[in-house]
Design an enzyme around this catalytic site. Structure first.
Site, PDB file in Angstrom:
ATOM      1  NE  ARG A  81      -2.540   0.997   3.522  1.00 46.96           N
ATOM      2  CZ  ARG A  81      -3.234   0.655   4.606  1.00 46.96           C
ATOM      3  NH1 ARG A  81      -4.493   0.270   4.501  1.00 46.96           N
ATOM      4  NH2 ARG A  81      -2.688   0.702   5.807  1.00 46.96           N
ATOM      5  CE  LYS A 184      -2.488   4.465   7.297  1.00 45.90           C
ATOM      6  NZ  LYS A 184      -3.725   5.047   7.805  1.00 45.90           N
ATOM      7  CD  GLU A 220     -11.939   5.489   4.557  1.00 45.58           C
ATOM      8  OE1 GLU A 220     -11.429   4.612   5.282  1.00 45.58           O
ATOM      9  OE2 GLU A 220     -11.322   6.049   3.637  1.00 45.58           O
TER      10      GLU A 220
HETATM   11  N1  PLP Z   1      -9.412   3.999   6.725  1.00 45.21           N
HETATM   12  C1  PLP Z   1      -8.644   4.986   7.207  1.00 45.21           C
HETATM   13  C2  PLP Z   1      -9.007   6.376   6.859  1.00 45.21           C
HETATM   14  C3  PLP Z   1      -7.539   4.687   8.027  1.00 45.21           C
HETATM   15  O1  PLP Z   1      -6.779   5.667   8.511  1.00 45.21           O
HETATM   16  C4  PLP Z   1      -7.248   3.344   8.328  1.00 45.21           C
HETATM   17  C5  PLP Z   1      -6.060   2.997   9.113  1.00 45.21           C
HETATM   18  O2  PLP Z   1      -5.063   2.587   8.619  1.00 45.21           O
HETATM   19  C6  PLP Z   1      -8.073   2.358   7.813  1.00 45.21           C
HETATM   20  C7  PLP Z   1      -9.148   2.708   7.016  1.00 45.21           C
HETATM   21  C8  PLP Z   1      -7.812   0.913   8.107  1.00 45.21           C
HETATM   22  O3  PLP Z   1      -6.781   0.390   7.339  1.00 45.21           O
HETATM   23  P1  PLP Z   1      -5.927  -0.830   7.868  1.00 45.21           P
HETATM   24  O4  PLP Z   1      -6.890  -1.904   8.177  1.00 45.21           O
HETATM   25  O5  PLP Z   1      -5.044  -1.169   6.734  1.00 45.21           O
HETATM   26  O6  PLP Z   1      -5.201  -0.346   9.069  1.00 45.21           O
HETATM   27  C1  COI Z   2      -4.129   2.844  11.564  1.00 44.13           C
HETATM   28  O1  COI Z   2      -5.097   2.184  11.935  1.00 44.13           O
HETATM   29  O2  COI Z   2      -2.999   2.360  11.494  1.00 44.13           O
HETATM   30  C2  COI Z   2      -4.252   4.236  11.183  1.00 44.13           C
HETATM   31  O3  COI Z   2      -3.409   4.719  10.496  1.00 44.13           O
HETATM   32  C3  COI Z   2      -5.377   5.020  11.697  1.00 44.13           C
HETATM   33  C4  COI Z   2      -4.856   6.307  12.256  1.00 44.13           C
HETATM   34  C5  COI Z   2      -5.864   7.351  12.026  1.00 44.13           C
HETATM   35  C6  COI Z   2      -4.499   6.163  13.682  1.00 44.13           C
END
Ligand code: PLP
Ligand code: COI
Length: 340
Positions: A81, A184, A220
């Protein structure tokens, strides 16, 4: 040996640990990278990361297992990612091996801070990629820093596996239809600060954003993806090019289908059709699985399962996911990376 911290009551806060990893990209290549005790970044005042948001980050966790060893959950997916995000912002990719090696080095060097098994706490890793150097026009940087630092954390949302309420936001978007929502990058989070503040100040855990083009569908949560369990046992997550592709969400789509016999569905989640769900939650690395009790949208308050009780399917998914992450349950091949 672990240090003496109040592991059960850790929040999600910065904690300066002894070591972090730092690597520099210059003249078209990454240096080898090394651990450092210096927690301050020394960068040019004209760094594009500071002015034009040319930066990206990741989030993943290290878990202490019952036998005392430490493991990472799908770090290859975080590396991939970050590579996609780097492409979107014209930054150099961090190769997957380098990314995983950096994470392992940081975990090993700070191993005393990996929370003990059974406390529910974990070591949160924050990889960060920033454009640096002397650039003042709106151009990509020539030089980059890739760093990984870490800290022990507990729950992101109050109470962990306790339902909390979320605010569906009509007045603000976190991303544009063809913007950077799937990457991200800090800019998405900058856009979410004000609506997040409004939600927190009015008693909600976070914002649920709608699709920026029509404001009719759930996209989301500000810090996690949304999922719903439909009354006919589908595990439903919104499909949109402007949400962050959550690694936790894809893991749950797989587990819901293969372990719980639910039908995995990525599709539209219309806000005027929330009655189709018997349970809902937010999922992410920081959020893990946080049940959504109710959602406020304008004057309308909708409760999914209960404002106080966790739904049975949400609980099963939580037990399965965290069971795999903490090494109590065998997960699909390739999900766990041991830190030795
Ligand atoms: N959506 C947002 C906006 C986030 O900041 C996060 C955190 O990483 C997620 C979703 C969840 O992603 P992941 O499951 O890869 O941590
Ligand atoms: C994560 O879950 O790793 C994120 O980046 C979310 C963040 C807003 C704390």
């Amino acid at each position: 040996m672990t240090v003496d911290l109040d592991w059960e009551n850790l929040g999600f806060e910065y904690h300066k640990l002894p070591y972090r990893y730092l690597s520099y990209y210059k003249d078209g290549k990454w240096d080898e990278g090394k651990l450092t005790e210096d927690a301050t970044l020394h960068i040019s005042e004209s760094s594009p990361a500071l002015h034009y948001g040319q930066q990206a980050f990741e989030g993943l966790k290290a878990y202490r297992t019952k036998d005392g060893s430490v493991q990472l959950f799908r770090p290859d997916q975080n590396a991939a990612r970050l590579q996609r995000t780097a492409d979107r912002l014209l930054m150099p990719q961090v190769p997957t091996d380098k990314f995983i090696d950096a994470c392992k080095q940081v975990v090993k060097a700070n191993e005393d801070y990996v929370p003990p098994y059974g406390t529910g706490a974990t070591l949160y890793l924050r990889p960060l990629l920033i454009g640096v150097g002397d650039v003042i026009g709106v151009h990509p940087a020539d030089e980059y820093i890739f760093t990984v630092f870490a800290m022990p954390v507990g729950n992101y949302f109050k109470g962990g596996l306790q339902p909390t309420n979320f605010l569906i936001q009509d007045d603000y978007d976190r991303a544009a239809p063809h913007g950077t929502g799937a990457a991200k990058v800090g800019g998405n989070y900058a856009a979410s600060l004000m609506p997040g503040d409004i939600a927190h100040n009015t008693g909600f855990s976070d914002v649920i954003y709608l699709d920026p083009a029509t404001h009719t569908k759930i996209e989301e949560v500000g810090s996690a993806n949304f999922f719903g369990i439909s009354k006919d046992d589908e595990f439903v997550t919104p499909l949109s090019p402007s949400i962050l592709p959550s690694i936790t969400k894809y893991s749950l789509l797989y587990l819901a289908e293969h372990n719980l016999g639910l039908k995995p569905v990525q599709g539209d989640v219309f806000i005027d059709d929330l009655d189709r769900f018997k349970e809902a939650g937010a999922c992410g690395t920081a959020a893990v699985i946080s049940p959504i009790g109710g959602v406020q949208h304008g004057d309308n308050f909708h409760v999914f399962y209960s404002e106080t009780e966790v739904g049975p399917i949400t609980r099963k998914l939580y037990d399965l996911l965290t069971g795999i992450q903490f090494g109590d349950v065998e997960g699909p091949e390739g999900w766990i990376y041991k830190v030795d």
